[in-house]
Design a protein around this motif. Structure first.
Motif, PDB file in Angstrom:
ATOM      1  N   GLN A 392     -26.557  -0.335 -30.707  1.00 22.77           N
ATOM      2  CA  GLN A 392     -25.595  -0.340 -31.242  1.00 22.77           C
ATOM      3  C   GLN A 392     -24.826   0.279 -31.935  1.00 22.77           C
ATOM      4  O   GLN A 392     -25.473   1.372 -32.947  1.00 22.77           O
ATOM      5  CB  GLN A 392     -26.760  -1.037 -32.126  1.00 22.77           C
ATOM      6  N   ASP A 393     -24.100   0.755 -31.675  1.00 19.75           N
ATOM      7  CA  ASP A 393     -22.873   1.986 -32.194  1.00 19.75           C
ATOM      8  C   ASP A 393     -22.014   1.677 -32.931  1.00 19.75           C
ATOM      9  O   ASP A 393     -21.654   0.248 -33.718  1.00 19.75           O
ATOM     10  CB  ASP A 393     -22.252   2.228 -30.763  1.00 19.75           C
ATOM     11  N   PRO A 394     -22.849   2.534 -34.163  1.00 15.15           N
ATOM     12  CA  PRO A 394     -22.024   2.094 -36.157  1.00 15.15           C
ATOM     13  C   PRO A 394     -21.162   2.188 -35.182  1.00 15.15           C
ATOM     14  O   PRO A 394     -20.543   0.704 -37.230  1.00 15.15           O
ATOM     15  CB  PRO A 394     -22.702   2.955 -36.270  1.00 15.15           C
ATOM     16  N   GLU A 395     -20.546   3.123 -34.844  1.00 16.19           N
ATOM     17  CA  GLU A 395     -19.063   2.818 -35.174  1.00 16.19           C
ATOM     18  C   GLU A 395     -18.011   1.848 -34.145  1.00 16.19           C
ATOM     19  O   GLU A 395     -16.776   0.945 -33.785  1.00 16.19           O
ATOM     20  CB  GLU A 395     -18.120   4.187 -34.761  1.00 16.19           C
ATOM     21  N   ASN A 396     -18.761   1.458 -32.979  1.00 17.64           N
ATOM     22  CA  ASN A 396     -18.249   0.740 -32.140  1.00 17.64           C
ATOM     23  C   ASN A 396     -16.582   1.486 -30.875  1.00 17.64           C
ATOM     24  O   ASN A 396     -15.461   1.215 -31.012  1.00 17.64           O
ATOM     25  CB  ASN A 396     -17.826  -0.507 -32.688  1.00 17.64           C
ATOM     26  N   LYS A 397     -17.230   2.508 -30.819  1.00 17.82           N
ATOM     27  CA  LYS A 397     -15.822   3.172 -30.469  1.00 17.82           C
ATOM     28  C   LYS A 397     -16.735   4.017 -28.944  1.00 17.82           C
ATOM     29  O   LYS A 397     -15.763   4.759 -28.218  1.00 17.82           O
ATOM     30  CB  LYS A 397     -15.768   4.863 -31.217  1.00 17.82           C
ATOM     31  N   ASN A 398     -17.985   4.055 -28.379  1.00 14.20           N
ATOM     32  CA  ASN A 398     -18.316   5.057 -27.326  1.00 14.20           C
ATOM     33  C   ASN A 398     -18.464   3.588 -25.981  1.00 14.20           C
ATOM     34  O   ASN A 398     -18.403   2.754 -26.138  1.00 14.20           O
ATOM     35  CB  ASN A 398     -19.472   5.627 -27.493  1.00 14.20           C
ATOM     36  N   LEU A 399     -17.938   4.550 -25.428  1.00 10.90           N
ATOM     37  CA  LEU A 399     -17.845   3.874 -23.273  1.00 10.90           C
ATOM     38  C   LEU A 399     -18.864   5.133 -22.249  1.00 10.90           C
ATOM     39  O   LEU A 399     -18.045   6.228 -22.887  1.00 10.90           O
ATOM     40  CB  LEU A 399     -17.240   3.127 -23.242  1.00 10.90           C
ATOM     41  N   ARG A 400     -19.403   4.636 -21.964  1.00 11.40           N
ATOM     42  CA  ARG A 400     -19.804   5.239 -20.915  1.00 11.40           C
ATOM     43  C   ARG A 400     -18.887   5.025 -19.089  1.00 11.40           C
ATOM     44  O   ARG A 400     -18.927   3.581 -19.191  1.00 11.40           O
ATOM     45  CB  ARG A 400     -21.198   5.344 -20.451  1.00 11.40           C
ATOM     46  N   LEU A 401     -18.670   5.803 -18.676  1.00  9.13           N
ATOM     47  CA  LEU A 401     -18.264   6.017 -17.392  1.00  9.13           C
ATOM     48  C   LEU A 401     -18.640   6.494 -16.354  1.00  9.13           C
ATOM     49  O   LEU A 401     -19.436   7.470 -16.448  1.00  9.13           O
ATOM     50  CB  LEU A 401     -16.634   7.033 -17.781  1.00  9.13           C
ATOM     51  N   ALA A 402     -19.071   6.109 -15.734  1.00 10.86           N
ATOM     52  CA  ALA A 402     -19.879   6.475 -13.525  1.00 10.86           C
ATOM     53  C   ALA A 402     -18.952   6.481 -13.115  1.00 10.86           C
ATOM     54  O   ALA A 402     -19.106   5.711 -11.746  1.00 10.86           O
ATOM     55  CB  ALA A 402     -20.892   5.339 -13.616  1.00 10.86           C
TER      56      ALA A 402
END
Length: 432
Positions: A392-402
């Motif tokens: 649960q990202d409170p800002e719904n903004k983060n993505l992880r790139l691999a």
């Protein structure tokens, strides 16, 4: 390590209704073209590539027929040796700059040991506990974010209340941490100190000292110091490794740290060696339970690794090969992010000097939409929110790139597609 804050002269947010409408039409057309390619690309996990795994092929012929004696004369094919063999422990002690007595060597996954020490604290209590954690009304755990999803899955499994604190460029927000540990129900925290997952940030000496000296209300408070990327540079320079257990001892808190690392992304990801570094009292507590759970680790594999590396410099030589393989992939991702997104002011991302990930922040409220669009286009991303407790990202903004697994050619296609998805999600957001 720095956060690459994208500054543009013209932001998509500033477009008027007509211009954003035209932009949306154009980027939607590009997205439809992307979908028509029927891609099947994966950027979800930080797995080593086949090229990287090939570096360790020599391991499969070691330790060598008829040569199964460790440095102390132990036949590694037999039972026993709960602490692991000194051959590999000494190499890792030299590599990390810690006393060899502090280092235990286990089987492939340090995550297994992390799960063990938390579960044993929950069932039995640790060596500083008044009672088992299961008897506590509530167990709270500090989680720097963005952080490692598998860490959060462990504390989620035990029903701990996970409290997020920001992961800054120099480590966890210590003002927040020092306030939280005044609560006796706060029993521990996660930390990835070097090239953290997913930001690539590294804990500073000052933050490490504050972690070691701060007063905690819980006498059995523990920091899980998961140094998974201790030597995983993308350059020719290796990071300074902090002896966190030694800092704790100097500060009068010798049992505070459970420190870990492994060879999982150095040799064979599923068949490496893990390491647990902690105080003498903690080691005694751990061994008391581990000796019941099993009779000893895979010492044949430990000897093979010791022979493969030779010494600490041998480990660094292997990691230079990994850096040569990984750096072009990271550079390609950063190049595409810059060329496709920078001018529109719709994202910012980290520029790591090591580790396995790039943390991408998109327009708040759109990360889940970006992941959904990428899936439609045949590009698998780690789910939005995965780097936060309970996803649960409170800002719904983060993505992880691999970037590690695909070859550069596939990575280029995938990241160009991701950029299109970021722009489309942003256009939809601002058009509404």
């Amino acid at each position: 390590m720095r956060r690459y804050a994208v500054m543009s002269s013209v932001s998509l947010q500033d477009f008027d209704a007509e211009r954003i409408g035209l932009f949306h039409e154009d980027i939607k057309r590009k997205f439809d073209e992307l979908k028509s390619k029927n891609l099947k690309l994966d950027l979800t996990r930080g797995k080593p590539s086949s090229e990287q795994l090939d570096f360790a092929d020599e391991l499969l012929a070691l330790p060598g027929k008829g040569d199964f004696k460790a440095a102390d004369g132990t036949d590694v094919r037999n039972y026993g040796g709960l602490d692991g063999i000194v051959d590999i422990r000494q190499i890792w002690a030299d590599l990390l700059g810690v006393p060899v007595e502090q280092v235990l060597a286990g089987d492939a996954s340090s995550l297994n040991i992390m799960f063990d020490v938390i579960s044993w604290s929950y069932i039995f209590g640790n060596n500083d506990s008044v009672q088992p954690w299961s008897k506590e009304e509530t167990v709270k755990w500090i989680c720097p974010v963005p952080g490692y999803d598998r860490h959060f899955s462990i504390t989620e499994r035990f029903g701990f209340e996970m409290i997020s604190v920001p992961m800054n460029e120099d480590g966890p927000d210590m003002d927040a941490v020092e306030e939280l540990v005044k609560d006796p129900q706060v029993k521990g925290m996660w930390v990835v100190p070097v090239f953290s997952n997913p930001t690539g940030f590294t804990v500073s000496e000052d933050v490490a000292k504050r972690l070691s000296t701060m007063e905690t209300a819980a006498p059995d408070f523990r920091v899980v110091w998961d140094n998974a990327y201790a030597v995983h540079t993308l350059t020719d320079e290796f990071p300074e490794v902090i002896d966190i257990v030694g800092l704790g001892e100097t500060a009068g808190n010798p049992n505070r740290f459970w420190a870990f690392t492994s060879t999982s992304k150095i040799t064979l990801a599923g068949a490496g060696v893990s390491f647990f570094m902690t105080s003498a009292e903690n080691r005694k507590w751990y061994s008391g339970h581990a000796g019941i759970r099993g009779i000893g680790p895979n010492k044949v594999n430990q000897l093979a690794h010791a022979r493969y590396f030779g010494d600490a410099e041998g480990v660094r030589a292997v990691m230079r090969k990994h850096a040569a393989s990984l750096a072009p992939k990271f550079n390609k991702v950063l190049e595409i992010l810059d060329s496709r997104l920078a001018e529109y002011g719709v994202a910012q991302w980290t520029v790591p000097a090591g580790g396995y990930f790039i943390s991408l922040d998109v327009v708040p409220g759109t990360a889940s939409r970006v992941a959904e669009l990428a899936k439609e286009a045949g590009i698998a991303l780690t789910g939005a929110g995965s780097s936060f407790p309970l996803r649960q990202d409170p800002e719904n903004k983060n993505l992880r790139l691999a970037p590690s697994l695909p070859p550069v050619e596939e990575l280029e296609v995938a990241m160009d597609g991701v950029a299109t998805c970021v722009l489309l999600a942003a256009a939809e957001h601002y058009a509404n």
